[in-house]
Structures are given as C-alpha cells and as structure tokens.
Design an enzyme around this catalytic site. Structure first.
Site, PDB file in Angstrom:
ATOM      1  N   GLU A   1      39.409  81.523  68.393  1.00 28.81           N
ATOM      2  CA  GLU A   1      40.736  81.525  67.725  1.00 28.81           C
ATOM      3  C   GLU A   1      41.070  80.189  67.077  1.00 28.81           C
ATOM      4  O   GLU A   1      41.439  80.215  65.887  1.00 28.81           O
ATOM      5  CB  GLU A   1      41.819  81.912  68.743  1.00 28.81           C
ATOM      6  CG  GLU A   1      43.186  82.059  68.083  1.00 28.81           C
ATOM      7  CD  GLU A   1      44.289  82.357  69.080  1.00 28.81           C
ATOM      8  OE1 GLU A   1      44.047  82.376  70.282  1.00 28.81           O
ATOM      9  OE2 GLU A   1      45.414  82.541  68.605  1.00 28.81           O
TER      10      GLU A   1
ATOM     11  N   HIS B   1      39.358  88.672  59.099  1.00 24.48           N
ATOM     12  CA  HIS B   1      39.339  89.171  60.479  1.00 24.48           C
ATOM     13  C   HIS B   1      38.203  90.161  60.715  1.00 24.48           C
ATOM     14  O   HIS B   1      37.776  90.341  61.859  1.00 24.48           O
ATOM     15  CB  HIS B   1      40.713  89.721  60.879  1.00 24.48           C
ATOM     16  CG  HIS B   1      41.569  88.637  61.481  1.00 24.48           C
ATOM     17  ND1 HIS B   1      41.458  88.278  62.804  1.00 24.48           N
ATOM     18  CD2 HIS B   1      42.469  87.800  60.930  1.00 24.48           C
ATOM     19  CE1 HIS B   1      42.282  87.267  63.042  1.00 24.48           C
ATOM     20  NE2 HIS B   1      42.915  86.955  61.918  1.00 24.48           N
TER      21      HIS B   1
HETATM   22 CU1  CUO Z   1      46.644  86.921  63.895  1.00 22.35          CU
HETATM   23 CU2  CUO Z   1      44.307  85.379  62.150  1.00 22.35          CU
HETATM   24  O1  CUO Z   1      45.253  85.655  63.879  1.00 22.35           O
HETATM   25  O2  CUO Z   1      46.059  86.076  62.122  1.00 22.35           O
END
Ligand code: CUO
Length: 704
Positions: free
Chosen positions: A362, A417
């Site tokens: 993350e 993502h």
């Molecule tokens: Cu929620 Cu990339 O983590 O937006």
C-alpha cells in the site's frame, strides 16, 4: 449526551465559515476567549464585548419556531503548538497520498486524540478551524471522532455535504449558490446535476462514467481510507487485518468494474504497470475546488508519467525508484519471504502473508520494511496524479488520482489497481488450492438456490425467478452544509444513478448432521462469459466473483429454506446512510434508535450492489456456500451501533474482522477445477440468472 459532543459536528458545517458565525440548524455561535479570533477578523467582530445578540457581522435569519440562538462558551485552554500545520496553506488541496500532508495530518490527529476532555477538543477545534487548511482539518477531526472513546456513536457527516466540490460539477454548484442567494429555502428550485458530462460518446471509457463518477462509490472509497489511515498512532493504524482488507476491498472494486465493462461491451481493464509507457486514457474531471479556487487539472490521452521533483511538496521520486520497489516486491512474493531492516527474512505464511503484503504494497506504516520496499501503491497514485506537472513548473497541484475522494473517477485508477491486484494474485497463486476438507461442511447440503424478485410488468405480486432488474434512479442531496457564505436553508440537488429492484435469495438446505447447526452463508455473483461471449474458465471466473452477502443462519435438522433480502447485504450500506443529511436523523444521538441510522459511512452504496446488466439480460451465475460458523466465527460482542452492516468490505468498528476465513474465501485461491461446477462441494450451489437493464429513470422513493 453532552452538548459538547454534538457541537463537534458543527465544525463540519459550512467548513470555510468561521466558528463565530452561526453553525447548524440552531444557529449555534461559539463564544471564545479573545486570542482565539484570527487577527484578520478582529476588526470585523466585536469580540471583547461578548458575543450574542449583537454580533455585527452576523447574518440575521429567522429560526424555525422562534428558537433562540444557542451560545456555546468555549473553554480557554493552553493551545498546543500548531505551527507545523502552516506548511500547508489554507487554500490548497490536501491528500493523504502526499507524504508531507499525511505526516502533518498524523501529528494533528495525535493532538486531537490527546485532548483530555471533549471541552478541550471543542476549544482546539474553535481555535484551529480558521488557522488550518479546511480539508486537513476535516480529515483529522473525522479520524479523531471515529477513534476517540468519548465520541463513540457520534457520526461524521457525509463528505458530499461538507465538500460538495469534490463530487459535483462547478456549474451545478454555481446554480445552487445562485438560488440560495436569491430565493428563500421554500422557493428554491431543485437543481439537476447532469448525469454524464465528463466526455462525449466518442470516448469508449465514458460508458463507465456512471460507475466511476457515482457519488456513493466515491464516498465509500473516501470513507474506507478514513477508517483505515496508513499513518498515525499505532491505535489508529494497527487495525485487525487492515492490510488484507486493503487487498480485498480494492480487489472487489476491480472485479465489479470489470463486470460493468463487460456489460458495456468493453474488455477487462488492462493493468497499468510500466510507468515509462503512456497512459492511453485521458480524463477531464470538470471539478473545481471550492477551497483552492481552481479547477482540477485534466490528463491528456497518451500522457507519460515522469520523475517527480516537487521540492515544495517534499516529493522527489524517480520512475527508476518505482521499478526497483516493484522488483523487490515481486522478489518477496517469489521467495514467499520479506526482507526486514536487519536483513533477516520474514516468511509470508498462509495465514498472515496477505496481510503483511497488503501493508507492504500500500504501503502503511505497518510495512515491515518501508525503506526497502518503498510506498509503492501510494507513490503510484502520485506518479499518475502529478503527470501533468511533475516538476511544478506550472504551479499546478495533483489531479484526481491524488485523493481517495476523487481517485475513482479516473479510468486509470482501475488500471493501476488492476496492477496492484495482479501483485496480490501472484502471491495467492503460490498458495496451495483448498483441499475439499476445507471447503465442505459435512452433513449440510444445498439442494437449490434462486433469486426471487417481483415482476412489475405483470402486476404486483407475480414472482420473477432468476432475473435482477436494474435501471436509473434520481435521488436528492441537500447541499446546505457545504455552501459556505450563502444564505442558509435547504438547497436540493438531484442526480441520477444506477439502481436495482429489491430481491431475495432463496436457499434450500438439508441438514443431516444429526443436530442443528449455525452456518455461515456466503453469496457471490459472477459473470458466465467473457466480453466475446466465451464461457469463462474457473480460474478467470473466480477473480470476477463479487461478494453480495455473508450472514449466519440457524439450520435445523432436515430440509429448510433460507430467505434473505438483498437489502440486508453485508457489503452495502443503505441509501439513507450514503445520502441522507444528518439533520434528518431520528432519535437522540448515541441512542439505540439513532444507532440504527448512524452514518457508519463506510460501505459499498446499496444502489450499486448489482452491476448494470444489459437490455437483453446479461448472463450471470449466482453462487452460494454454507460453511460451519463454529469454525469461522470470531468471539466478540457485536452490540447494536457497532457499524457492522458493511463488514465484508469495511470490517467492524473497534472489533476484529468478523470471519476467520481468508477474505474472498473460497475464490481467493486457484483450484484444480476447470469450471465452477467442477469446484462445487455439496454445501455449495449455483444457479444461472440474468441482469436486465431498463433505460428509464425513476424517482427515489417512488415504486418503480
Ligand atoms: Cu484506495 Cu489506491 O487505494 O486508492
């Protein structure tokens, strides 16, 4: 409940209006010690004479029922040193993805958390409200309220009400200001927000704008990152399985998005993983910041991110750094072990490996080695969001990818993502498939499942089996709280979003185990075919399965039927929590009655539970599995008001994740099964269904 608790919410009301103007429905005014008033207002306000009926700058308005203004006397406290906050000017954007911003926010949250009593916190808010960037103030106060013990049950207003500029186009906001300036509240026209205005039909990605720009979807994402900050004190960040939840919640967003793409004739979103390659998709947000008074910058099609060197923001990262970090992450996955700062290796085991990787990729401060692995995903957001001005030569701030509240609007969010998800998936692929013993529930067999809705075209009451109906709906949100410096009163805007008809899952189950059992019922929906109509193999289909619900059920001996309403989904929050203004809440705050309404705002918006489908009916498969709750359960008390109804994607406030199994079970691992039907054990069942979309708009609350 103390007035002081309630008063904290007033600092969300009209965030740019000073605390000494009326706040909230009761026209509350904070009367503060003289040194609280910022220098620039001292000439305008008679501060030393005591506030009250004669505030010179006060805009008179009639209160409902001739109510009197409430004056709140604010405690005089010794103010902590807030000078570090001035590194972020008042009229600038704030984002947790920017390291300098989140370090400041981390310090400020600690200060909010350390205030011994609510009266002290109230005083701090009054003092700092006009001295700190409003976005950062709002974020830090929200995190503090979500985490302080004495603010439990006090729920923060929705961001769309406080900062509508992050969700609604400037033209509509301008109209809202006009009507609120000219008309009394009861004469104000309803302002219609255009549904799709960011691109024309010439842009294929525009077919997904209804999903990307949905207010509820963006609110969910903002709220998720608010509940799971990646920096701050250990108590704020170190929440149960937060790294795994980062993986799972975003994996589900990508699965949902890909299904929406299929429904719109597009193929899966392609991972964006090479920062030296152009981003084919452009995005022109058409939003303007009310605080920074400037538009959000677009990204032209074909933009190539480059090294970021913005000394003012303390950001200096090269594409090469990102490549190194990616390589190290891939290496860790391949080796199933992470390198620690002392060069020892930490094994990524079956139980906790995904959680460690989530925090590492993350990255949150729980990353086992942030120096070595970097802050890969957060930095990737920055690379993309600064691609229009990487060295600050045009003095521009980041684009929409730079903030959780706006990032999901941009097609590249899903491409990035999808890449992050590929990293997680490459780890999961190395885990052994679940043996049948981990999948079965001996003695429990599902003989039949189906979806049941109501067929409206054939008259009320006719049962419709295997069909999910979707269409457009118009809903209304009140912008009064966020329209700073305009006369108060309801200012309603209406916007159009996807929705679906309510339905039930009907599950026929036989229990021959010899005694009653409690089962955990897991419900997923997956596409049957890919974009070209080809039947999906299990390996691909499992990654596209979206969770619809998870609940426990008492299963008596013999054959019984479980009926479960779609409205009770464990992934969504009801419409009212996504959009309803706090002023509409029922019951006293903190009461059981109010707890049922409380804005535990994290949760997929219920109106987006079901993908859009197609006019002909998009073929899907419903999957249901019952596992033994005695093996899955986590012993803890889930009292009313603990915000547990969107637990699948958001966890439970102040509690452990309420399911021992890996998130996404049983679809999180590869299997030797070639097709979904090959994968089934007796405690699982599937049934085909279609999603039928009607291109019509209904008004929320009216029967369709
Ligand atoms: Cu929620 Cu990339 O983590 O937006």
């Amino acid at each position: 409940m103390s007035e002081c608790r309630k008063n904290l919410l007033l600092f969300f009301n009209r965030p740019k209006e000073p605390f000494f103007l009326q706040k909230g429905d009761d026209d509350t005014i904070f009367r503060c010690p003289a040194n609280f008033y910022p220098e620039k207002f001292k000439g305008c306000v008679d501060i030393l004479d005591g506030f009250g009926e004669d505030v010179p700058n006060e805009r008179p308005r009639k209160l409902k029922g001739n109510k009197k203004k409430s004056i709140v006397d604010v405690r005089d406290i010794e103010m902590p040193n807030l000078s570090f906050c001035s590194q972020l000017p008042y009229n600038e954007h704030f984002s947790v993805f920017v390291p300098k911003h989140r370090q400041m926010a981390g310090k400020l949250i600690d200060i909010f958390m350390s205030m011994p009593e609510l009266e002290d916190l109230q005083a701090l808010c009054a003092y700092s409200q006009m001295r700190i960037n409003p976005y950062m103030f709002n974020y830090c106060l929200s995190v503090a309220i979500l985490n302080r013990k004495d603010t439990k049950g006090l729920d923060i207003p929705s961001l769309v009400e406080t900062f509508p500029d992050k969700f609604i186009c400037p033209q509509s906001l301008k109209k809202a200001r006009e009507v609120s300036n000219i008309c009394p509240p009861d004469k104000r026209e309803l302002i219609q927000i255009p549904q799709t205005h960011t691109a024309s039909d010439a842009e294929p990605e525009q077919r997904l704008a209804y999903f990307r720009e949905d207010i509820g979807v963006n609110l969910h994402h903002w709220h998720w990152h608010l509940v799971y900050p990646f920096e701050g004190s250990a108590a704020l960040v170190n929440k149960d399985r937060r790294g795994e939840l980062f993986y799972y919640m975003h994996q589900q967003i990508i699965a949902r998005y890909n299904i929406e793409r299929f429904c719109n004739g597009l193929s899966r979103t392609r991972p964006y993983e090479d920062f030296r390659k152009p981003i084919e998709e452009g995005y022109f947000p058409k939003l303007a910041s009310g605080v920074a008074s400037r538009t959000w910058q677009p990204r032209f099609a074909g933009t190539i991110p480059s090294d970021i060197n913005r000394p003012g923001d303390d950001i200096q990262i090269d594409v090469f750094d990102m490549e190194i970090f990616k390589e190290r992450i891939q290496q860790a996955i391949e080796n199933m072990a992470v390198r620690l700062p002392d060069n020892k290796l930490m094994v990524l085991d079956e139980d906790t490996g995904i959680d460690v990787l989530g925090n590492l990729i993350e990255a949150s401060q729980l990353s086992p080695n942030g120096y070595y692995y970097g802050s890969y995903h957060n930095a990737a957001h920055l690379f993309i969001s600064y691609s229009h001005d990487p060295d600050y030569r045009y003095l521009e701030h980041y684009g929409v990818m730079g903030e959780p509240a706006t990032a999901m609007r941009d097609p590249v969010f899903y491409r990035l993502h999808a890449h992050i998800d590929d990293l997680f998936r490459s780890y999961k692929k190395l885990l052994p498939p679940y043996p049948r013993t981990k999948l079965e529930f001996p003695g429990v067999r599902i003989s039949h499942i189906q979806i049941e809705g109501k067929e409206k075209r054939e008259g009320e009451g006719a049962v419709l089996v295997g069909v999910l109906n979707t269409q457009w709906e118009q809903s209304v949100v009140d912008l009064d709280q966020g329209l700073d410096f305009t006369p108060r009163g309801r200012t309603l805007t209406s916007f159009t979003h996807l929705t679906h008809d309510d339905f039930h899952y009907v599950i026929e189950v036989t229990n021959s185990s010899g005694g009653a059992v409690r089962g955990c019922v897991r419900v997923f929906l997956a596409p049957q075919r890919g974009r070209r109509g080809d039947a999906l193999l299990f390996e691909e289909q499992r990654t596209l399965a979206i969770e619809l619900d998870k609940f426990t059920h008492y299963i008596p001996v013999g054959t019984s039927t479980i009926r479960r309403s779609s409205k009770d989904s464990s992934v969504t929050i009801p419409y009212e929590r996504t959009f309803r203004a706090q002023s509409a809440r029922t019951g006293k705050q903190g009461s059981i009655e109010a707890a049922a309404f409380d804005f535990c705002g994290c949760g997929w918006p219920h109106h987006m539970l079901i993908p859009k489908g197609t006019a002909k009916g998009y073929p899907m498969v419903l999957f249901c599995m019952i596992t033994n709750w005695d093996e899955d359960k986590v012993d803890q008390d889930l009292a009313p008001g603990t915000c547990s109804d969107a637990a699948s994607y958001c966890g439970v406030r102040d509690r452990k994740y309420p399911d021992r199994r890996p998130m996404g079970f049983p679809f999180d691992r590869r299997s030797r099964a070639a097709t979904l039907r090959d994968f089934l054990t007796p405690n699982m069942a599937v049934s085909d269904c279609v999603i039928r979309f009607k291109d019509e708009v209904r008004i929320h609350g009216q029967k369709g």
